[in-house]
Design an enzyme around this catalytic site. Structure first.
Site, PDB file in Angstrom:
ATOM      1  N   LEU A 136       0.860  -1.172   0.000  1.00 49.07           N
ATOM      2  CA  LEU A 136       0.000   0.000   0.000  1.00 49.07           C
ATOM      3  C   LEU A 136       0.898   1.224   0.000  1.00 49.07           C
ATOM      4  O   LEU A 136       1.945   1.227   0.654  1.00 49.07           O
ATOM      5  CB  LEU A 136      -0.884   0.032   1.259  1.00 49.07           C
ATOM      6  CG  LEU A 136      -1.972  -1.038   1.401  1.00 49.07           C
ATOM      7  CD1 LEU A 136      -2.717  -0.847   2.716  1.00 49.07           C
ATOM      8  CD2 LEU A 136      -2.943  -1.009   0.227  1.00 49.07           C
ATOM      9  N   ASP A 137       0.517   2.252  -0.749  1.00 54.90           N
ATOM     10  CA  ASP A 137       1.281   3.498  -0.721  1.00 54.90           C
ATOM     11  C   ASP A 137       1.378   4.002   0.715  1.00 54.90           C
ATOM     12  O   ASP A 137       0.502   3.733   1.545  1.00 54.90           O
ATOM     13  CB  ASP A 137       0.602   4.571  -1.585  1.00 54.90           C
ATOM     14  CG  ASP A 137       0.622   4.219  -3.059  1.00 54.90           C
ATOM     15  OD1 ASP A 137       1.531   3.486  -3.479  1.00 54.90           O
ATOM     16  OD2 ASP A 137      -0.266   4.699  -3.788  1.00 54.90           O
ATOM     17  N   ARG A 138       2.417   4.755   0.975  1.00 55.35           N
ATOM     18  CA  ARG A 138       2.649   5.263   2.339  1.00 55.35           C
ATOM     19  C   ARG A 138       1.424   5.965   2.921  1.00 55.35           C
ATOM     20  O   ARG A 138       1.063   5.739   4.071  1.00 55.35           O
ATOM     21  CB  ARG A 138       3.840   6.236   2.307  1.00 55.35           C
ATOM     22  CG  ARG A 138       4.149   6.841   3.665  1.00 55.35           C
ATOM     23  CD  ARG A 138       5.361   7.748   3.589  1.00 55.35           C
ATOM     24  NE  ARG A 138       5.821   8.116   4.925  1.00 55.35           N
ATOM     25  CZ  ARG A 138       7.053   8.485   5.214  1.00 55.35           C
ATOM     26  NH1 ARG A 138       7.965   8.535   4.258  1.00 55.35           N
ATOM     27  NH2 ARG A 138       7.404   8.790   6.438  1.00 55.35           N
TER      28      ARG A 138
END
Length: 295
Positions: A136-138
């Site tokens: 997942l993106d940050r």
């Protein structure tokens, strides 16, 4: 000896001879590795006569009741910006907060979901490891899955499209989305600066399909339910930008403001067939309260 008294999350065993707790568990769960059984103790999943016991050499007497709670996240473990939703011998499922990296980057190698989980599993055995299955993106929060062996990682990654039964998100986007539901299809490519963009030309990049449905909309914001048919890098972010409704806070893909103080994307559901048992597991996270304050 296993008794008949059990519920969906508890299994009870009767002690028939004097012994210590760890040897009793090793014999009871002979199909599991020694390290896996020790982890059950470390996580506080074992109760003797309804009292939680973690000592390996705790003495058991005939007639004692040993109850094991299945798939319990560690009570003793403390994590920053994440929590464990589910754990067994093959996988760990977490709920990640916005702002936490999934894995290390060149700029930041300390606080990541991966590092925290690695330290956690190595409390039981220094040789244990975890493996990244997807990311997942940050700034994206929500449900994320890790494998506990390279073999399980390979099974999951190679069979991902068949094993994942549902992968859905909620997205808070800028503007009032006029179509109540729609499907976005494009072929995604990446620039030299690592920004993804869409091509409408078939085969010109990796095919990406996103389905969305409007949950509610007002105050010039729309809350969407988003279902991924494919899982490409930055797919939802690019597709929302493509239709003129970038995700709140996503300046990289055209967002103009950030009225909620965080990124407006959350992985709400992951339903997957277990890589060992094929049992269908469904993990759900609540919609972040920030998404609802403006709605």
């Amino acid at each position: 000896m296993k008794t008949n008294r059990q519920n969906s999350n508890m299994e009870e065993y009767k002690v028939e001879k004097t012994t210590e707790l760890l040897p009793f568990l090793l014999e009871t769960f002979s199909n599991r590795s020694r390290n896996a059984v020790k982890s059950i103790l470390t996580r506080g999943q074992v109760y003797v006569n309804n009292q939680e016991i973690t000592e390996h050499n705790y003495t058991l007497q005939p007639g004692y009741s040993v109850t094991v709670q299945k798939n319990k996240a560690a009570k003793a473990a403390t994590f920053e910006k994440m929590k464990i939703l589910y754990e067994d011998d093959a996988i760990i499922v977490i709920e990640k907060d916005s702002g936490l990296l999934s894995i290390a980057t060149e700029k930041e190698r300390s606080l990541t979901a991966y590092k925290q989980l690695m330290e956690y599993v190595q409390q039981s055995n220094p040789n244990d490891r975890i493996f990244v299955v997807h990311r997942l993106d940050r700034e994206t929060s929500g449900v994320m899955l890790f494998a506990k062996s390279e073999k399980i990682k390979k099974i999951l990654q190679e069979g991902w499209s068949e094993m994942v039964q549902e992968r859905s998100y909620v997205a808070l986007v800028e503007g009032i989305v006029k179509k109540s539901e729609d499907t976005i299809t494009s072929w995604l490519k990446e620039t030299k600066t690592f920004k993804m963009y869409s091509s409408k030309k078939a085969g010109d990049g990796k095919k990406a399909i996103t389905h969305y449905k409007v949950i509610k909309a007002n105050n010039n914001l729309s809350l969407l339910s988003v279902y991924l048919e494919t899982g490409r890098k930055n797919q939802i972010r690019v597709h929302m930008s493509d239709i003129g409704h970038p995700i709140v806070g996503d300046k990289k893909y055209g967002a103009k403001a950030n009225s909620i103080g965080r990124f407006g994307l959350h992985a709400i559901v992951l339903a997957i067939k277990h890589p060992v048992t094929s049992e269908l597991l469904r993990f759900k996270s609540n919609i972040p309260t920030e998404f609802l304050k403006k709605k």
